[in-house]
Write a protein that holds these residues in place. Structure first.
Motif, PDB file in Angstrom:
ATOM      1  N   PRO A 291     -51.870  56.030  51.149  1.00  8.05           N
ATOM      2  CA  PRO A 291     -52.899  55.964  50.094  1.00  8.05           C
ATOM      3  C   PRO A 291     -53.824  54.754  50.230  1.00  8.05           C
ATOM      4  N   LEU A 292     -53.274  53.597  50.603  1.00  6.50           N
ATOM      5  CA  LEU A 292     -54.115  52.413  50.797  1.00  6.50           C
ATOM      6  C   LEU A 292     -55.080  52.608  51.956  1.00  6.50           C
ATOM      7  N   LEU A 293     -54.637  53.296  53.000  1.00  4.68           N
ATOM      8  CA  LEU A 293     -55.505  53.553  54.139  1.00  4.68           C
ATOM      9  C   LEU A 293     -56.673  54.450  53.730  1.00  4.68           C
ATOM     10  N   PHE A 294     -56.401  55.427  52.888  1.00  4.65           N
ATOM     11  CA  PHE A 294     -57.476  56.280  52.368  1.00  4.65           C
ATOM     12  C   PHE A 294     -58.442  55.461  51.502  1.00  4.65           C
ATOM     13  N   LEU A 295     -57.902  54.587  50.654  1.00  4.02           N
ATOM     14  CA  LEU A 295     -58.739  53.764  49.773  1.00  4.02           C
ATOM     15  C   LEU A 295     -59.612  52.794  50.567  1.00  4.02           C
ATOM     16  N   SER A 296     -59.148  52.386  51.743  1.00  5.52           N
ATOM     17  CA  SER A 296     -59.927  51.452  52.551  1.00  5.52           C
ATOM     18  C   SER A 296     -61.245  52.040  53.028  1.00  5.52           C
ATOM     19  N   ARG A 297     -61.373  53.365  52.955  1.00  9.79           N
ATOM     20  CA  ARG A 297     -62.617  54.025  53.372  1.00  9.79           C
ATOM     21  C   ARG A 297     -63.727  53.935  52.316  1.00  9.79           C
ATOM     22  N   LEU A 298     -63.393  53.627  51.078  1.00 11.16           N
ATOM     23  CA  LEU A 298     -64.380  53.651  49.997  1.00 11.16           C
ATOM     24  C   LEU A 298     -65.573  52.711  50.231  1.00 11.16           C
ATOM     25  N   PRO A 299     -65.371  51.456  50.665  1.00 15.63           N
ATOM     26  CA  PRO A 299     -66.533  50.581  50.859  1.00 15.63           C
ATOM     27  C   PRO A 299     -67.470  51.037  51.976  1.00 15.63           C
ATOM     28  N   SER A 300     -67.036  52.003  52.781  1.00 15.23           N
ATOM     29  CA  SER A 300     -67.881  52.455  53.892  1.00 15.23           C
ATOM     30  C   SER A 300     -69.054  53.310  53.430  1.00 15.23           C
ATOM     31  N   VAL A 301     -69.230  53.480  52.114  1.00 14.00           N
ATOM     32  CA  VAL A 301     -70.347  54.263  51.588  1.00 14.00           C
ATOM     33  C   VAL A 301     -71.686  53.706  52.072  1.00 14.00           C
ATOM     34  N   PHE A 302     -71.757  52.392  52.327  1.00 17.49           N
ATOM     35  CA  PHE A 302     -72.985  51.776  52.840  1.00 17.49           C
ATOM     36  C   PHE A 302     -72.787  51.190  54.237  1.00 17.49           C
ATOM     37  N   MET A 303     -71.779  51.655  54.946  1.00 14.02           N
ATOM     38  CA  MET A 303     -71.520  51.153  56.297  1.00 14.02           C
ATOM     39  C   MET A 303     -72.403  51.913  57.300  1.00 14.02           C
ATOM     40  N   HIS A 304     -73.701  51.605  57.287  1.00 11.87           N
ATOM     41  CA  HIS A 304     -74.671  52.316  58.111  1.00 11.87           C
ATOM     42  C   HIS A 304     -75.416  51.334  59.010  1.00 11.87           C
ATOM     43  N   GLY A 305     -74.667  50.623  59.847  1.00 18.21           N
ATOM     44  CA  GLY A 305     -75.259  49.612  60.705  1.00 18.21           C
ATOM     45  C   GLY A 305     -76.272  50.161  61.694  1.00 18.21           C
ATOM     46  N   MET A 306     -75.968  51.298  62.324  1.00 22.27           N
ATOM     47  CA  MET A 306     -76.906  51.888  63.274  1.00 22.27           C
ATOM     48  C   MET A 306     -78.160  52.377  62.564  1.00 22.27           C
ATOM     49  N   GLN A 307     -78.000  52.998  61.413  1.00 20.53           N
ATOM     50  CA  GLN A 307     -79.159  53.480  60.656  1.00 20.53           C
ATOM     51  C   GLN A 307     -80.073  52.315  60.276  1.00 20.53           C
TER      52      GLN A 307
ATOM     53  N   ALA B  71     -67.486  44.930  56.793  1.00 18.77           N
ATOM     54  CA  ALA B  71     -66.468  43.876  56.758  1.00 18.77           C
ATOM     55  C   ALA B  71     -65.394  44.182  55.710  1.00 18.77           C
ATOM     56  N   PHE B  72     -65.815  44.629  54.535  1.00 23.36           N
ATOM     57  CA  PHE B  72     -64.861  44.940  53.462  1.00 23.36           C
ATOM     58  C   PHE B  72     -63.984  46.122  53.851  1.00 23.36           C
ATOM     59  N   THR B  73     -64.592  47.136  54.486  1.00 22.91           N
ATOM     60  CA  THR B  73     -63.835  48.317  54.932  1.00 22.91           C
ATOM     61  C   THR B  73     -62.749  47.932  55.928  1.00 22.91           C
ATOM     62  N   PHE B  74     -63.109  47.119  56.929  1.00 25.85           N
ATOM     63  CA  PHE B  74     -62.157  46.733  57.980  1.00 25.85           C
ATOM     64  C   PHE B  74     -61.068  45.828  57.424  1.00 25.85           C
ATOM     65  N   LEU B  75     -61.447  44.949  56.479  1.00 20.15           N
ATOM     66  CA  LEU B  75     -60.453  44.064  55.869  1.00 20.15           C
ATOM     67  C   LEU B  75     -59.399  44.871  55.107  1.00 20.15           C
ATOM     68  N   LEU B  76     -59.851  45.844  54.311  1.00 18.89           N
ATOM     69  CA  LEU B  76     -58.909  46.670  53.558  1.00 18.89           C
ATOM     70  C   LEU B  76     -58.039  47.518  54.480  1.00 18.89           C
ATOM     71  N   MET B  77     -58.602  47.952  55.612  1.00 17.92           N
ATOM     72  CA  MET B  77     -57.805  48.712  56.568  1.00 17.92           C
ATOM     73  C   MET B  77     -56.676  47.849  57.126  1.00 17.92           C
ATOM     74  N   GLY B  78     -56.980  46.590  57.431  1.00 18.26           N
ATOM     75  CA  GLY B  78     -55.948  45.696  57.933  1.00 18.26           C
ATOM     76  C   GLY B  78     -54.851  45.432  56.922  1.00 18.26           C
ATOM     77  N   LEU B  79     -55.214  45.481  55.630  1.00 18.23           N
ATOM     78  CA  LEU B  79     -54.236  45.231  54.566  1.00 18.23           C
ATOM     79  C   LEU B  79     -53.448  46.477  54.180  1.00 18.23           C
ATOM     80  N   SER B  80     -53.807  47.630  54.740  1.00 14.89           N
ATOM     81  CA  SER B  80     -53.170  48.892  54.362  1.00 14.89           C
ATOM     82  C   SER B  80     -51.742  48.972  54.906  1.00 14.89           C
ATOM     83  N   THR B  81     -50.797  49.174  54.003  1.00 14.89           N
ATOM     84  CA  THR B  81     -49.390  49.309  54.396  1.00 14.89           C
ATOM     85  C   THR B  81     -48.841  50.689  54.044  1.00 14.89           C
TER      86      THR B  81
END
Length: 397
Positions: free
Chosen positions: A101-117, A88-98
């Motif tokens: 560099p902000l788009l790259f930073l939006s990937r940081l919270p995905s460190v634990f984005m392991h829903g399938m796992q 949720a945090f990853t997708f929210l930051l992606m939507g806020l990316s203008t």
């Protein structure tokens, strides 16, 4: 707890997991549709897009082993909640990316984005070894439902309301998922607690000693190596597919969504029906060998195809081969470790996927720019042919 009551509760938990997976997949594929069009609008070229995908994969690579141990120690509810809130945090930051560099930073919270796992961890805990591949395969059905809904919905949202709005919808869906998990998933789904069986390492989420111990289990390192080598060409193609759809097949966002929905239907059929049926009749190691040969031949077909119709036809054997390969390797890996270590092993398994995703966009961007679309297929054909011959030679000796 009595047997029927226990089976009923396990069945309910697995049902909730499938609902979670469908919604998670929906959100993931909405944001997957957002990414190429948002990055293009922000001025990124193919090479820079590859770097973005690599950044995402490296971050997930770092989080995979930690997440697996986290699930083993703290249980299914905590693992699922962490995965969905991170998404949720990853997708929210992606939507806020203008900016880029902000788009790259939006990937940081995905460190634990392991829903399938996380879902695989819970299903592994609640399934028997004989039904393991089929149970994991049924997750593919739920994932496929989400892929269909997410791809089509994402395409429509992007076309009519813009990329940021679509990203916010994906974030809201993940928040809803975390609420469902907190209410309906038990804190612990393993039959035995890790702390009771392995007191020396129970308090440590990250332990190099634990990783080396898992890799030293007979067969584990070999399966992970095969998965890495065979998965690399497929990862290269998949990482560049959105770019291929735009630049090679000339598809708009809405039509790209329909194509991904078609692939989702194929994935549902193969993982939910065909693979489970095959694993009941054919040994997993035999299925693994022949799935590599099928993936090899599909690579040759991919190199020779010239339009979307041919690609749609090629997707049928492609989905079958990939589904058999991934489900049989996942099942084998969870069976060769003790039940208390399945999360950690699935974490190492996820590391393989993340490692492939970390290098494949850069390789894919270079191949696409230098040698064209057909280079993906030839790479897949040659590498998997060598792997098939190697395994066949070892099994014969």
């Amino acid at each position: 707890m009595a047997g029927p009551e226990k089976d009923s509760r396990s069945g309910f938990v697995i049902l909730v997991i499938h609902i979670n997976m469908a919604l998670y997949s929906t959100c993931f594929w909405i944001q997957s549709g957002v990414m190429p069009y948002l990055s293009k609008r922000l001025g990124m070229d193919t090479v820079m897009f590859g770097y973005l995908q690599t950044t995402f994969a490296i971050i997930q690579l770092l989080g995979g082993p930690l997440f697996g141990r986290f699930g083993d120690l703290f249980g299914g509810r905590a693992a699922l909640s962490l995965a969905y809130l991170s998404s949720a945090f990853t997708f929210l930051l992606m939507g806020l990316s203008t900016t880029v560099p902000l788009l790259f930073l939006s990937r940081l919270p995905s460190v634990f984005m392991h829903g399938m796992q996380a879902a695989q961890m819970v299903v592994t805990d609640l399934s028997s070894e004989s039904d393991r591949a089929g149970a994991l395969g049924k997750l593919g059905v739920s994932y496929g439902v989400g892929m269909i809904v997410g791809s089509t919905t994402g395409g429509l949202l992007i076309s009519r309301l813009g990329e940021p709005f679509a990203a916010y919808v994906a974030a809201a869906g993940c928040v809803l998922n975390s609420i469902v998990v907190m209410k309906y998933i038990p804190a612990q789904t393993k039959q035995t607690r890790t702390k009771e069986n392995n007191p020396e390492t129970a308090s440590s989420i990250f332990s190099v000693k634990e990783i080396l111990r898992l890799l030293s289990i007979p067969g584990a390192a070999g399966i992970l190596a095969i998965k890495t080598i065979t998965g690399l060409p497929m990862g290269v193609f998949q990482s560049m597919f959105s770019v291929v759809a735009m630049d090679h097949f000339k598809l708009e966002a809405e039509h790209n969504g329909y194509l991904m929905a078609y692939i989702g239907v194929l994935q549902m059929v193969m993982q939910g029906l065909v693979v489970g049926w095959l694993t009941q009749r054919i040994a997993e190691k035999s299925l693994l060998l022949w799935s590599i040969l099928l993936i090899c031949l599909v690579g040759l077909a991919t190199a020779l195809m010239t339009n979307v119709v041919q690609f749609c036809l090629t997707c049928i054997p492609m989905s079958l081969g990939i589904s058999i390969f991934y489900l049989t390797t996942n099942s084998i890996l969870t069976k060769i470790v003790p039940p208390t270590d399945t999360g950690a092993m699935l974490g190492l398994n996820m590391c393989v996927h993340s490692l492939i995703r970390s290098v494949s966009p850069t390789i894919g961007g270079f191949l696409f720019e230098s040698y064209g679309f057909s280079s993906f297929g030839y790479m897949q054909f040659l590498i998997n042919l060598l792997v098939f011959l190697y395994i066949l030679g070892n099994s014969a000796s």
